[in-house]
Scaffold this motif. Sequence first.
Motif, short mmCIF file in Angstrom:
data_model
loop_
_atom_site.label_atom_id
_atom_site.label_comp_id
_atom_site.label_asym_id
_atom_site.label_seq_id
_atom_site.Cartn_x
_atom_site.Cartn_y
_atom_site.Cartn_z
N LYS A 248 0.86 -1.18 0.00
CA LYS A 248 0.00 0.00 0.00
C LYS A 248 0.90 1.24 0.00
O LYS A 248 1.85 1.31 0.80
CB LYS A 248 -0.85 -0.03 1.27
N THR A 249 0.60 2.18 -0.86
CA THR A 249 1.47 3.37 -0.91
C THR A 249 1.26 4.19 0.36
O THR A 249 0.15 4.22 0.91
CB THR A 249 1.16 4.26 -2.14
N PRO A 250 2.32 4.86 0.84
CA PRO A 250 2.15 5.64 2.06
C PRO A 250 1.39 6.94 1.79
O PRO A 250 1.46 7.48 0.68
CB PRO A 250 3.59 5.93 2.48
N ASN A 251 0.68 7.40 2.76
CA ASN A 251 -0.01 8.70 2.72
C ASN A 251 -0.88 8.87 1.47
O ASN A 251 -0.90 9.95 0.87
CB ASN A 251 1.00 9.86 2.77
N ASN A 252 -1.54 7.77 1.09
CA ASN A 252 -2.45 7.85 -0.06
C ASN A 252 -1.80 8.39 -1.31
O ASN A 252 -2.42 9.10 -2.10
CB ASN A 252 -3.65 8.74 0.28
N MET A 253 -0.56 8.07 -1.48
CA MET A 253 0.14 8.55 -2.67
C MET A 253 -0.33 7.74 -3.88
O MET A 253 -0.54 6.53 -3.79
CB MET A 253 1.65 8.33 -2.45
N LYS A 254 -0.51 8.40 -5.01
CA LYS A 254 -0.93 7.70 -6.23
C LYS A 254 0.17 6.74 -6.64
O LYS A 254 1.36 7.02 -6.41
CB LYS A 254 -1.18 8.71 -7.35
N SER A 255 -0.20 5.65 -7.29
CA SER A 255 0.82 4.62 -7.49
C SER A 255 1.93 5.02 -8.46
O SER A 255 3.08 4.64 -8.26
CB SER A 255 0.22 3.26 -7.84
N TRP A 256 1.63 5.81 -9.50
CA TRP A 256 2.73 6.25 -10.38
C TRP A 256 3.65 7.23 -9.64
O TRP A 256 4.85 7.24 -9.85
CB TRP A 256 2.20 6.89 -11.66
N ASP A 257 3.07 8.06 -8.75
CA ASP A 257 3.91 8.99 -7.98
C ASP A 257 4.85 8.22 -7.07
O ASP A 257 6.03 8.55 -6.93
CB ASP A 257 3.05 9.94 -7.12
#
Length: 399
Positions: free
Chosen positions: A339-348
């Motif tokens: 899961k990406t941290p802090n709701n970061m978009k996956s490409w970011d």
Amino acid sequence: MRINDNFLELEDNYLFSTIAKKVANYQKNNPDKKIIKLGIGDVTRPIVPKVVEAIKKASDEMGTEEGFRGYGPEQGYDFLRNTIVKNDYKDLNIEPDEIFVSDGAKCDCGNIVDIIGNDNKIAITNPVYPVYLDTNIMAGRKGNIIYLPVLEENNFVPELPKEKVDIIYLCFPNNPTGTGITKNDLKKFVDYARENKSIILYDAAYEAYITEENIPHSIYEIEGAKDVAIEFKSFSKTAGFTGLRCAYVVVPKNVFGYTKEGEKISLNKLWNRRTTTKFNGVSYIIQRAAEAVYSEEGKKQVKNNIDYYLENASIIKEGLTKLGFTVYGGINSPYLWLKTPNNMKSWDFFDLLLEKANVVGTPGIGFGDCGEYFLRLTAFGTKENSIEAIERIKNANII
Ligand code: MLT
């Protein structure tokens, strides 16, 4: 000439080609950086000795008058089909003429659309291995697809389709989420397919990574599946054949489709017709190599490699969990779904990891919009790189 307009409906590039381009570009601009690639699921362990021995022996045979072979049977040599049945389908009543040996599960999953009628309703999971989706779009079925979300909320087990569908693609252990399905949950799909005269296309390419009880290695372990399921298996991830190329499809003779008039047609017959027309079989040498995977020594050697990757998976999973990440998969699969941290978009997050840690993953959204806010990592790297990747992520202070 008029092109197949359906191709214009596809994303510009295949997911893994897009990633490869981005990484090559980064490397060009940063030639001194050592990038760790945990993106595409490609293996790194060398081919095991027993398989190498079989390749050498078969090559030598081909150089002799008596041992030379030209075209082989399109469906695969009997020696391999029999060996597959004896080992992978022991007690499951699959017969050798239900096995079709091929040059890869990606090709098989893509080619199967040839025998599917155009007006079928297709269910695919979301996120999903892009081949199922793209090949149906190429065949003009973009408008016929419904999505079954695979989310944290449903423990990564899709719900049954709410409407009647004709085809259901399932992949377990799942690519990309790395999660498994229990026999009970899979039985619900088999029952649904039987009730609705649908067909399940079951991709079991990662079956060799199952470590837990009650996770089926084949869909045919489920009662009734032999009437409704086609199964895809591969030597790629099991025995490191991504460069050698060998896989197989199981099409039981009891699996039927229907004509417009409702006449029952055996899919085994159709697939055989398709195979004999469009394929000339896998090379004799590679089929001997695949056969060697099932020898006593071959099995042990291959298992060592699988254990090696599973150890990487647990190193990555534990390491990232300690750093505070939420990580799924990696227990019955070589894939970790982070899961990406802090709701970061996956490409970011992909870009951030590449820049700050020089680690490459696969952005979850590349597998479908339900994969947004996730990133897939593979355990197919070396142990050293798996450890170093965690160290670098730690030092990058990303979380
Ligand atoms: C992946 O990374 O998802 C796999 O390498 C895809 C494949 O096996 O084609």
